[in-house]
Design an enzyme around this catalytic site. Structure first.
Site, PDB file in Angstrom:
ATOM      1  N   LYS A 193       0.846  -1.192   0.000  1.00 49.72           N
ATOM      2  CA  LYS A 193       0.000   0.000   0.000  1.00 49.72           C
ATOM      3  C   LYS A 193       0.880   1.240   0.000  1.00 49.72           C
ATOM      4  CE  LYS A 193      -1.716   2.644   3.066  1.00 49.72           C
ATOM      5  NZ  LYS A 193      -1.526   3.909   2.351  1.00 49.72           N
ATOM      6  N   GLY A 245       7.199   4.492   8.368  1.00 52.10           N
ATOM      7  CA  GLY A 245       6.345   5.656   8.593  1.00 52.10           C
ATOM      8  C   GLY A 245       6.537   6.204   9.992  1.00 52.10           C
ATOM      9  N   SER A 246       5.499   6.787  10.520  1.00 54.29           N
ATOM     10  CA  SER A 246       5.641   7.469  11.811  1.00 54.29           C
ATOM     11  C   SER A 246       5.705   6.475  12.970  1.00 54.29           C
ATOM     12  CB  SER A 246       4.467   8.419  12.018  1.00 54.29           C
ATOM     13  OG  SER A 246       3.266   7.696  12.004  1.00 54.29           O
ATOM     14  N   THR A 247       6.354   6.886  14.031  1.00 50.75           N
ATOM     15  CA  THR A 247       6.463   6.037  15.219  1.00 50.75           C
ATOM     16  C   THR A 247       5.070   5.769  15.788  1.00 50.75           C
ATOM     17  OG1 THR A 247       8.708   6.763  15.656  1.00 50.75           O
ATOM     18  CG2 THR A 247       7.504   5.889  17.527  1.00 50.75           C
ATOM     19  N   GLY A 250       3.567   3.081  13.829  1.00 48.66           N
ATOM     20  CA  GLY A 250       4.355   1.885  14.130  1.00 48.66           C
ATOM     21  C   GLY A 250       3.871   1.225  15.413  1.00 48.66           C
ATOM     22  N   GLU A 267      10.259   0.541  10.399  1.00 50.43           N
ATOM     23  CA  GLU A 267      11.292   1.559  10.177  1.00 50.43           C
ATOM     24  C   GLU A 267      10.600   2.887  10.432  1.00 50.43           C
ATOM     25  OE1 GLU A 267      13.079   4.358   9.129  1.00 50.43           O
ATOM     26  OE2 GLU A 267      12.936   3.803   7.009  1.00 50.43           O
ATOM     27  N   CYS A 301      13.629  10.328   7.246  1.00 48.81           N
ATOM     28  CA  CYS A 301      13.572   9.770   8.603  1.00 48.81           C
ATOM     29  C   CYS A 301      14.935   9.851   9.291  1.00 48.81           C
ATOM     30  CB  CYS A 301      13.065   8.348   8.570  1.00 48.81           C
ATOM     31  SG  CYS A 301      13.903   7.330   7.364  1.00 48.81           S
ATOM     32  N   GLU A 398      10.414  15.071  16.055  1.00 50.33           N
ATOM     33  CA  GLU A 398      10.779  14.999  14.636  1.00 50.33           C
ATOM     34  C   GLU A 398       9.940  16.030  13.873  1.00 50.33           C
ATOM     35  OE1 GLU A 398       9.488  11.408  12.521  1.00 50.33           O
ATOM     36  OE2 GLU A 398      11.403  11.400  11.481  1.00 50.33           O
TER      37      GLU A 398
HETATM   38  P1  NAI Z   1       2.013   7.857   8.625  1.00 46.75           P
HETATM   39  O1  NAI Z   1       2.846   7.007   9.492  1.00 46.75           O
HETATM   40  O2  NAI Z   1       0.605   8.094   9.028  1.00 46.75           O
HETATM   41  O3  NAI Z   1       1.967   7.254   7.139  1.00 46.75           O
HETATM   42  C1  NAI Z   1       2.826   6.293   6.606  1.00 46.75           C
HETATM   43  C2  NAI Z   1       2.022   5.201   5.915  1.00 46.75           C
HETATM   44  O4  NAI Z   1       1.242   4.502   6.871  1.00 46.75           O
HETATM   45  C3  NAI Z   1       1.038   5.698   4.876  1.00 46.75           C
HETATM   46  O5  NAI Z   1       1.017   4.780   3.811  1.00 46.75           O
HETATM   47  C4  NAI Z   1      -0.286   5.668   5.611  1.00 46.75           C
HETATM   48  O6  NAI Z   1      -1.411   5.546   4.767  1.00 46.75           O
HETATM   49  C5  NAI Z   1      -0.132   4.442   6.468  1.00 46.75           C
HETATM   50  N1  NAI Z   1      -0.955   4.390   7.671  1.00 46.75           N
HETATM   51  C6  NAI Z   1      -1.444   5.418   8.404  1.00 46.75           C
HETATM   52  N2  NAI Z   1      -2.155   4.953   9.446  1.00 46.75           N
HETATM   53  C7  NAI Z   1      -2.113   3.611   9.385  1.00 46.75           C
HETATM   54  C8  NAI Z   1      -2.621   2.562  10.197  1.00 46.75           C
HETATM   55  N3  NAI Z   1      -3.325   2.807  11.290  1.00 46.75           N
HETATM   56  N4  NAI Z   1      -2.370   1.295   9.848  1.00 46.75           N
HETATM   57  C9  NAI Z   1      -1.640   1.017   8.765  1.00 46.75           C
HETATM   58  N5  NAI Z   1      -1.138   1.966   7.955  1.00 46.75           N
HETATM   59  C10 NAI Z   1      -1.355   3.240   8.255  1.00 46.75           C
HETATM   60  O7  NAI Z   1       2.742   9.220   8.438  1.00 46.75           O
HETATM   61  P2  NAI Z   1       2.113  10.615   7.981  1.00 46.75           P
HETATM   62  O8  NAI Z   1       0.849  10.888   8.704  1.00 46.75           O
HETATM   63  O9  NAI Z   1       2.059  10.631   6.522  1.00 46.75           O
HETATM   64  O10 NAI Z   1       3.203  11.641   8.498  1.00 46.75           O
HETATM   65  C11 NAI Z   1       3.179  12.099   9.843  1.00 46.75           C
HETATM   66  C12 NAI Z   1       4.560  12.147  10.418  1.00 46.75           C
HETATM   67  O11 NAI Z   1       5.118  10.841  10.410  1.00 46.75           O
HETATM   68  C13 NAI Z   1       5.572  12.971   9.656  1.00 46.75           C
HETATM   69  O12 NAI Z   1       5.523  14.313   9.967  1.00 46.75           O
HETATM   70  C14 NAI Z   1       6.853  12.337  10.089  1.00 46.75           C
HETATM   71  O13 NAI Z   1       7.248  12.853  11.324  1.00 46.75           O
HETATM   72  C15 NAI Z   1       6.506  10.888  10.242  1.00 46.75           C
HETATM   73  N6  NAI Z   1       6.880  10.094   9.060  1.00 46.75           N
HETATM   74  C16 NAI Z   1       8.028   9.382   9.100  1.00 46.75           C
HETATM   75  C17 NAI Z   1       8.426   8.674   7.999  1.00 46.75           C
HETATM   76  C18 NAI Z   1       9.671   7.885   8.004  1.00 46.75           C
HETATM   77  O14 NAI Z   1      10.209   7.589   6.938  1.00 46.75           O
HETATM   78  N7  NAI Z   1      10.174   7.471   9.121  1.00 46.75           N
HETATM   79  C19 NAI Z   1       7.691   8.706   6.738  1.00 46.75           C
HETATM   80  C20 NAI Z   1       6.448   9.435   6.815  1.00 46.75           C
HETATM   81  C21 NAI Z   1       6.108  10.127   7.940  1.00 46.75           C
END
Ligand code: NAI
Length: 798
Positions: A193, A245-247, A250, A267, A301, A398
């Protein structure tokens, strides 16, 4: 017309836009909306909803994309499941051919994919063209190689099955490659996804899968937001979840998968330090900052977002940095001479603005590049807070935008303390011309990736991943492949009987029968910090043989005892710093002392109801197993990965620190030894809860530890109710990893409890092991789970 001299003086430049006509034509073909890619075809969603994908640099609509429902996810999982038997059964060479073909096709479409990525994400074309897409191709080539070699290099392992993969928007196609390439190489099938902000390159990738004739259902792509992701996580027929994605998310995924038996790799976020020592090449380090925090608009990240500058050079360094900030160009990301593009979405821009406002309100001094920002689109200038407090919001949270914070330090020790003062542990960058200092600092970083005199370097041959709340598991290289493999023997394991989890009662010991004299008190105490300790509760419980006879009493440990044990383990940090040879010597000594008291231990085991033969076999195997791990202590070493030219990338196996171990009820001595020895051989200190039903073999072991030069605090033993104590260990912030052997429900609760600080939990998932069988209970798998890999990148040459 300006003269050449004038041009050189002003460094003015004209726009140099990359052509977008091919991408525009492709988008026009999909005017009616993009569909999911399931079972080798682009299929309509079961629901009607779509979502808009916009160009963040222009605020224009790029495409409409189907929003995945739970039914779509189910259809994709079914397609992946159907494809799995044939795909996993292919000879490695044939899988390699597909991966190789994908790499070739990515290369052929490099320009198209770069432009599409830039339009969808907002990153400068310079980055998508020179970094993201070449690394995508490199990842597929590298893993084509692993597919070729998998049978010989990973003998005894097989694929996990259907993998659910959820990726973020900051490196859309690269994150896809990091997930799909190793999964396919190892013989898995996937449902991926993409992030809702940036699904387009994933859909273009689906076309590549068709072009190369990848068998139907091997790769499935379902678009959607968090709800679609959550449906994938929850799907009962998914064997593994890989998430970037976000902690926060995670943590939700850790909780949602607890007890499901799904393999998990996370990650997550970071707040990585960027340390500049006085003896650094300051101009080089200034360029390093540009790449650390303004690369991809800081939406990285592992961004070096906390600058730690040694006091003596701080003013000079910041002056140089300020001057460099003045030259950074922010604007249309399709312009080839732009340094920084757009933030991915308005919501992220707002988040950055809010955090910056908070930083100012907390008294931080903000510097911003004086560049002109385009009037449309989500732009934010390169920014830095100077002189912030280490505990201020902007120093801890972050920001995920082009905003660094800077603070100073006096000594290397102070730098290291500040650098590790974070709940994250993804990366670190160290700048010094003194190799001793740089490597010493690298070794002391609590981070999965360390760059010396460099930053944000990635390669398919090196593992990437975090310590602490930055997640667990690695992506890339040999270490990353293990995330998509499982030992073949796991298949045949039987469920352990749940009845053994009966609560322990703190009833008084049995009264002596007949006219026997009261027996001498045989209450086994706890073992904490190298000393026997009474349980905090003051209670003990009766330990019985299989026939129900009382064998003695064991202490009923509680959360306070666990805390004391962790504290004792924390004080024994010297163990990890001892040479592997020293640790081996201690382990040999343990084996020797156990051998000299084998008879006593055999009797103890017979007391529980083991036959003489079984008892002898268990003790003998325990001795041999200790020898095995003594031998491994200085042999399970790291690697030097072949990444870039003129770089050594050192993959070091580091101990976690404090490891919690919950022992099963079977083989009370052998299981204890099989779990404790690899953990301490690798330099961890352990807090062990022995089998609650048969703890006395472990408590007898104190004497062996005492007489074998095992330093106090390296092995701490708390007897009592396993699942209750597991919960405390799972929630304890100083326990870095957990091994759980017990019931399925206890394992689930432990995994759930670990979501707080996201420690990895290696659980038996309620299965019973054959502890006498080396293939199951001994070997590299144990050593691998006792260590985490830190990749240290050291460039060389003038
Ligand atoms: P997010 O963690 O919500 O999104 C990342 C992915 O997870 C997206 O594909 C999203 O659709 C999916 N997702 C969201 N909620 C989910 C759930 N409950 N179950 C399964 N999948 C889910 O991150 P977001 O909201 O886009 O960004 C928010 C903050 O997260 C950013 O400001 C940043 O601090 C952090 N982030 C960190 C990343 C990294 O590479 N470590 C990448 C993206 C965001």
């Amino acid at each position: 017309m300006p003269t050449v001299k004038e041009i050189l003086q002003t460094m003015d430049y004209g726009p140099a836009p990359e052509a977008e006509n091919h991408v525009a034509a492709w988008l026009a073909q999909h005017e009616k909306g993009f569909r999911h890619f399931i079972g080798g075809a682009f299929v309509r969603s079961s629901g009607k909803a779509t979502f808009d994908v916009t160009n963040p640099a222009r605020d224009t609509l790029l495409a409409k994309v189907a929003e995945g429902t739970a039914e779509d996810v189910d259809a994709a999982v079914k397609a992946a499941r159907k494809a799995f038997p044939a795909w996993s059964a292919l000879p490695g060479h044939e899988r390699a051919r597909y991966l190789y073909a994908i790499a070739r096709h990515v290369q052929k479409r490099e320009r198209f994919l770069s432009v599409l990525e830039t339009m969808d994400n907002g990153k400068p074309i310079r980055e998508s063209r020179d970094i993201d897409i070449p690394l995508v191709a490199r990842h597929f080539y590298h893993h084509a190689g692993w597919a070729e070699l998998i049978d010989s290099e990973f003998a005894g392992y097989g694929p996990v099955g259907v993998c659910g993969q959820i990726i973020p928007w900051n490196f859309p196609l690269l994150m896809l490659a990091w997930k799909i390439a190793p999964a396919l190489a190892a013989g898995n099938t996937v449902v991926l996804k993409p992030a809702e902000f940036t699904p387009l390159t994933a859909l273009a990738f689906a076309e590549i899968c068709r072009e190369v004739g990848l068998p139907e259902g091997v790769v499935n792509i379902v678009c959607g937001d968090g709800a679609t992701g959550a449906a994938l996580v929850a799907h009962a027929d998914v064997d593994k979840i890989a998430f970037t994605g976000s902690t926060e998310v995670g943590r939700l995924i850790r909780q949602a998968t607890a007890g499901s038996g799904k393999k998990l790799s996370l990650e997550l976020g970071g707040k990585s330090p960027f340390i500049v020592y006085e003896d650094a090449d300051l101009d080089g380090a200034v360029e390093g900052v540009v790449d650390a925090i303004w690369f991809n608009q800081g939406q990285v990240c592992c961004a070096g977002s906390r600058l730690l500058i040694q006091e003596g050079v701080s003013d000079l360094f910041l002056r140089k940095l300020q001057r460099r900030m003045e030259t950074l160009r922010v604007g249309d990301p399709l312009d080839k001479s732009v340094d920084m593009g757009a933030i991915v979405a308005p919501v992220q821009l707002q988040r950055i603005r809010d955090l910056v406002a908070k930083g100012k309100a907390e008294g931080g001094t903000l510097w911003q590049s004086p560049c002109d920002l385009p009037s449309k689109g989500n732009f934010f200038p390169p920014s830095i807070f100077i002189d912030v407090e280490p505990s201020s919001t902007v120093s801890e949270v972050e920001i995920f935008g082009p905003v660094a914070v800077a603070m100073t330090f006096r000594t290397p020790d102070e730098a290291i303390q500040l650098a590790n003062h974070t709940r994250y542990g993804l990366a670190a960058s160290i700048w010094s011309e003194n190799i001793n200092r740089a490597l010493d600092t690298a070794a002391r970083m609590k981070a999965g990736v360390v760059w010396v005199n460099s930053t944000n370097l990635f390669d398919a041959a090196a593992g990437f991943g975090g310590y602490r709340e930055s997640g667990f598991g690695r992506e890339g290289g040999r270490e990353g492949l293990y995330e998509y493999l499982k030992p073949a023997w796991e298949k045949g394991l039987a469920d352990a009987a749940d009845a053994k989890a009966a609560p322990l009662s703190a009833a008084p010991a049995d009264a002596p029968t007949g006219n026997a004299l009261p027996s001498i008190d045989r209450t086994a105490k706890l073992y904490v910090g190298g000393k026997q300790a009474r349980p905090d509760s003051g209670y003990s419980y009766t330990v019985r043989s299989t026939s129900g006879a009382s064998l003695g009493q064991a202490g009923l440990g509680n959360r306070k005892d666990i805390r004391n044990a962790v504290e004792a383990a924390a004080k024994a940090g010297g163990w990890g710093g001892a040479t592997a040879h020293n640790r081996a010597q201690v382990l040999y000594y343990v084996a020797e002392n156990l051998a000299s008291r084998a008879g006593e231990f055999e009797q103890r085991l017979q007391g529980f109801g083991h036959s003489a033969e079984t008892a002898r076999a268990e003790v003998e195997k325990s001795i041999r197993r200790i020898f095995f791990y003594a031998a491994q202590a200085d042999k399970y070493d790291g690697r030097v990965h072949s990444t870039r030219s003129r770089h050594v990338t050192l993959a070091m196996n580091e101990p976690f620190g404090i490891l919690g171990i919950l022992c099963p009820d079977e083989a009370p001595l052998l299981a204890f030894v099989s779990l404790v020895m690899p953990a301490i051989a690798m330099g961890n200190r352990v807090v062990v809860v022995p089998s609650p039903v048969h703890p006395l073999a472990a408590t007898d072991f104190y004497q062996i530890l005492d007489t074998s030069d095992v330093p106090g605090g390296v092995v701490n033993i708390v007897t009592g109710a396993r699942d209750e104590l597991a919960k405390t260990l799972a929630e304890h912030d100083d326990v870095a990893a957990l091994w759980y052997h017990g019931t399925k429900s206890g394992g689930a609760a432990t995994e759930k409890g670990s979501a707080g600080n996201l420690k990895p939990v290696w659980s038996n998932q309620g299965k019973s092991l054959d502890w006498l069988a080396d293939v199951q209970a001994q070997g590299a798998d144990y050593l691998r789970h006792a260590t985490q890999v830190k990749n240290i990148w050291v460039p060389y040459g003038e």
